[in-house]
Design a protein around this motif. Structure first.
Motif, short mmCIF file in Angstrom:
data_model
loop_
_atom_site.label_atom_id
_atom_site.label_comp_id
_atom_site.label_asym_id
_atom_site.label_seq_id
_atom_site.Cartn_x
_atom_site.Cartn_y
_atom_site.Cartn_z
N SER A 137 101.94 22.07 19.79
CA SER A 137 101.05 21.93 20.95
C SER A 137 99.64 21.64 20.48
N MET A 138 98.95 20.72 21.22
CA MET A 138 97.56 20.42 20.90
C MET A 138 96.89 19.82 22.13
N ASP A 139 95.59 19.76 22.07
CA ASP A 139 94.79 19.18 23.14
C ASP A 139 95.23 17.73 23.38
N ALA A 140 95.27 17.30 24.64
CA ALA A 140 95.72 15.95 24.99
C ALA A 140 94.86 14.87 24.35
N GLY A 141 93.56 15.11 24.28
CA GLY A 141 92.68 14.13 23.63
C GLY A 141 92.98 13.99 22.15
N THR A 142 93.26 15.11 21.50
CA THR A 142 93.64 15.07 20.08
C THR A 142 94.95 14.32 19.91
N VAL A 202 95.72 11.09 17.62
CA VAL A 202 96.81 11.07 16.63
C VAL A 202 97.68 9.85 16.85
N ASP A 203 98.08 9.60 18.10
CA ASP A 203 98.94 8.46 18.40
C ASP A 203 98.26 7.13 18.07
N THR A 204 96.96 7.02 18.36
CA THR A 204 96.21 5.80 18.04
C THR A 204 96.14 5.58 16.54
N ALA A 205 95.82 6.64 15.80
CA ALA A 205 95.73 6.54 14.34
C ALA A 205 97.09 6.22 13.73
N ALA A 206 98.15 6.85 14.24
CA ALA A 206 99.51 6.58 13.74
C ALA A 206 99.88 5.12 13.97
N ALA A 207 99.60 4.61 15.16
CA ALA A 207 99.93 3.22 15.47
C ALA A 207 99.17 2.26 14.54
N ARG A 208 97.90 2.57 14.28
CA ARG A 208 97.09 1.74 13.39
C ARG A 208 97.70 1.66 12.00
N LEU A 209 98.32 2.74 11.57
CA LEU A 209 98.93 2.79 10.23
C LEU A 209 100.40 2.39 10.23
N GLY A 246 105.49 11.11 11.47
CA GLY A 246 105.11 10.65 10.14
C GLY A 246 103.63 10.84 9.87
N PHE A 247 102.82 10.54 10.88
CA PHE A 247 101.38 10.70 10.73
C PHE A 247 101.00 12.17 10.56
N LEU A 248 101.57 13.05 11.40
CA LEU A 248 101.25 14.48 11.30
C LEU A 248 101.69 15.04 9.95
N ALA A 249 102.86 14.62 9.47
CA ALA A 249 103.32 15.10 8.15
C ALA A 249 102.38 14.62 7.06
N MET A 250 101.98 13.33 7.13
CA MET A 250 101.07 12.79 6.13
C MET A 250 99.72 13.51 6.16
N ALA A 251 99.20 13.74 7.36
CA ALA A 251 97.91 14.42 7.49
C ALA A 251 97.98 15.85 6.97
N ALA A 252 99.07 16.54 7.28
CA ALA A 252 99.23 17.93 6.81
C ALA A 252 99.29 17.98 5.29
N LEU A 253 100.09 17.10 4.67
CA LEU A 253 100.19 17.09 3.21
C LEU A 253 98.86 16.71 2.57
N ASN A 254 98.17 15.77 3.18
CA ASN A 254 96.86 15.38 2.66
C ASN A 254 95.89 16.56 2.66
N GLU A 255 95.91 17.34 3.73
CA GLU A 255 95.03 18.51 3.81
C GLU A 255 95.43 19.58 2.79
N ILE A 256 96.73 19.85 2.69
CA ILE A 256 97.21 20.86 1.74
C ILE A 256 96.86 20.47 0.30
N LYS A 257 96.97 19.21 -0.01
CA LYS A 257 96.72 18.73 -1.37
C LYS A 257 95.25 18.49 -1.67
#
Length: 130
Positions: free
Chosen positions: A94-99, A103-110, A116-127
């Motif tokens: 669950s997250m804010d609708a604007g967020t 996320v969807d816009t950034a995922a589409a751009r990539l 896939g985007f959320l997994a990539m972002a989470a791993l990037n932050e952890i690492k």
């Protein structure tokens, strides 16, 4: 996820040297301080491609072993290691609708899915790649 301790040393006019007391032969280097953690994470990933899983030792044990280096100015950092599997898990997030729209816009751009985007972002932050 397991966390391994890395010893970071720097001599004048040299790169930061990174080594893992728990994993003899696992090492890396970084020219800039901001690259220490990402480079250490990469070294762990490469190490565990061919090595069996191992249990990291406690901070006190590592600090005692590296006491001379620590006294001379070296320091320890915690480096996360996530063993990759091919098993996917469905989760509800669950997250804010604007967020979510961002996320969807950034995922589409990539060219990624939301997952896939959320997994990539989470791993990037952890690492520490942020």
């Amino acid at each position: 996820m397991k966390t391994y301790l890395a010893l970071v040393e720097k001599d004048p006019d040299s790169a930061f040297g990174i080594r893992f007391p728990d994993l003899p032969g696992c090492f890396s280097a970084a020219d800039d301080e901001k690259d220490i953690l990402p480079n250490a994470v990469e070294a762990l990933e490469l190490w565990f491609e061919d090595a069996p899983d191992s249990q990291p030792r406690a901070l006190g044990e590592i600090a005692a072993e590296c006491a001379a280096e620590l006294t001379a100015g070296a320091f320890l950092i915690a480096v996360p290691h996530i063993r990759r599997t091919t098993r996917q898990c469905r989760v509800n997030v669950s997250m804010d609708a604007g967020t979510l729209d961002a996320v969807d816009t950034a995922a589409a751009r990539l060219g990624l899915t939301r997952s896939g985007f959320l997994a990539m972002a989470a791993l990037n932050e952890i690492k520490g790649g942020h």
